[in-house]
Design a protein around this motif. Structure first.
Motif, mmCIF file in Angstrom:
data_model
loop_
_atom_site.group_PDB
_atom_site.id
_atom_site.type_symbol
_atom_site.label_atom_id
_atom_site.label_comp_id
_atom_site.label_asym_id
_atom_site.label_seq_id
_atom_site.Cartn_x
_atom_site.Cartn_y
_atom_site.Cartn_z
ATOM 1 N N ASN A 9 0.856 -1.180 0.000
ATOM 2 C CA ASN A 9 0.000 0.000 0.000
ATOM 3 C C ASN A 9 0.891 1.229 0.000
ATOM 4 N N LYS A 10 0.287 2.386 0.132
ATOM 5 C CA LYS A 10 1.054 3.627 0.207
ATOM 6 C C LYS A 10 0.849 4.282 1.565
ATOM 7 N N GLY A 11 1.923 4.918 2.048
ATOM 8 C CA GLY A 11 1.862 5.629 3.311
ATOM 9 C C GLY A 11 1.317 7.030 3.147
ATOM 10 N N ASP A 12 1.401 7.812 4.215
ATOM 11 C CA ASP A 12 0.820 9.149 4.249
ATOM 12 C C ASP A 12 1.354 10.055 3.150
ATOM 13 N N GLU A 13 2.625 9.894 2.790
ATOM 14 C CA GLU A 13 3.239 10.792 1.819
ATOM 15 C C GLU A 13 3.316 10.185 0.422
ATOM 16 N N GLY A 14 2.606 9.080 0.206
ATOM 17 C CA GLY A 14 2.575 8.467 -1.111
ATOM 18 C C GLY A 14 3.661 7.449 -1.364
#
Length: 398
Positions: free
Chosen positions: A192-197
């Motif tokens: 998946n992707k984190g808060d900052e992409g």
């Protein structure tokens, strides 16, 4: 000069779906500025205080707006920010909130630039080293506080230091990000992707280096310029009970210094942020003495854009770079003071976004106006590309 005639505050969304503060400043001669406050997940102990958005708006309306409207000129940024500081009356913006203060501070700067008919970076610059467009640092793989279940090191960054233009650098980072995703997929790793992409795969720190180096080599060969690696270790988030906790493994301070120094040498790192705990100036100084001529050792949680903490670091030789986040300190003037003190003492300023961002692109202009060598923006996502596209526009029209 243009007198502030109205300050409006409202609640808007940030990139994590949380509420944040947006400010609109109107002035005489039809000046208009709008800005919104970001929010961090991995925050330093000494940052200015962010209040819940509703509370910050109510407090700023009660204590700050009347002091600004009809009283202060937007073009006098120092006066705007002194007024905000006086209205708050604390040393950490715990009364009106650093989120309301920084939104108003940035909106006033935009309104002043609007009246002048000048780009914001020109209004903000002039006292530093010119108007060079910085190299964007793109977050590619991450974990820590930004992506639970990912790597222990919080951010693995792409640094396209050889790019001939900021546009080339922006698209290089986008290509590295895409290639990292493809390599993870090829290895059967779901991410998946984190808060900052950044991609947030369940892989080890060592595997993350391997994936990122492979992606960078592929993109660098295709584009024909050098791309290096940077890190945000966010070591304070790893520090507990006197040691650095990497899952089941622990490192003493001496071992952490050795580990980071080895990473710098093995991976030719261009940038290392917060490699040690935020109160350990002495360990920062030891690491800087060891590898400071090879890379930037950047203090974020260590300095929190605060001149007092930066002065302590300068005195002890801790780090050789400072991360600048205006919302950490509450106003543009205070951020400028930290940049000025850094530059005077040979420290490089690196301008940065936060994990919870908005479409506001003020930091792109701040980075250009202060000739920062790097800007942390992320690589993908609308709130990140807002800054990147603004950098491209600035370079194209400068």
């Amino acid at each position: 000069m243009t007198l502030i005639t109205d300050v409006q505050l409202r609640k808007v969304l940030d990139s994590r779906g949380n509420a944040t503060v947006e400010a609109v400043v109107h002035t005489e001669r039809d000046g208009f500025g709008r800005a919104s406050a970001p929010s961090g997940a991995s925050t330093g102990e000494y940052e200015a205080i962010e209040l819940p958005a509703d509370e910050a708006i109510a407090q700023a309306r009660e204590h700050a707006v009347s002091r600004l409207v009809g009283q202060v000129y937007a073009g006098d940024q120092r006066m705007v920010d002194r007024t905000l500081t006086a209205a708050d009356g604390t040393d950490d913006f715990s009364r009106i909130g650093a989120n309301s203060a920084v939104a108003i501070s940035m909106a006033a700067a935009k309104a002043a630039a609007d009246v002048l008919g000048a780009p914001l970076y020109q209004h903000l610059g002039g006292t530093f080293r010119g108007s060079d467009v910085p190299t964007p640092l793109g977050n590619m793989i991450g974990g820590g506080e930004h992506a639970v279940g990912g790597t222990h090191i919080q951010e693995y960054l792409s640094a396209p230091v050889g790019a001939p233009s900021v546009s080339d650098a922006v698209f290089a980072n986008a290509a590295v990000h895409q290639t990292v995703g493809e390599l993870l997929s090829d290895r059967g790793v779901t991410a998946n992707k984190g808060d900052e992409g950044a991609w947030a795969p369940a892989i080890t720190d060592e595997e993350a280096f391997d994936v990122l180096e492979s992606a960078i080599a592929e993109v660098s060969d295709e584009l024909g310029f050098r791309i290096e690696i940077g890190l945000d270790v966010a070591a304070s988030e790893l520090f507990a009970d006197g040691s650095y906790q990497y899952g089941d493994n622990t490192r003493t301070t001496d071992e952490q210094i050795d580990y980071i120094a080895e990473l710098v040498g093995d991976h030719e790192l261009a940038y290392v942020e917060d490699p040690l705990e935020e109160n350990d100036y002495e360990a920062f100084a030891r690491l800087t003495d060891r590898v400071g001529e090879q890379t930037l050792i950047c203090g974020d949680d260590l300095f929190v854009t605060n001149t007092d903490r930066l002065a302590d670091g300068i005195g002890s030789g801790a780090a050789n770079s400072i991360l600048i986040k205006p919302n950490q300190i509450g106003t543009l003037s205070a951020a400028f003071d930290a940049i000025e003190l850094a530059v005077e003492n040979g420290y490089e300023p690196v301008i940065s976004h936060r994990s919870g961002e908005t479409e506001d692109a003020t930091i792109a202009h701040l980075a250009v106006g202060t000739a920062a060598p790097f800007i942390k923006t992320g690589a993908v996502g609308g709130e990140r590309t807002a800054k990147l596209n603004e950098l491209i526009r600035i370079e194209d029209t400068a």
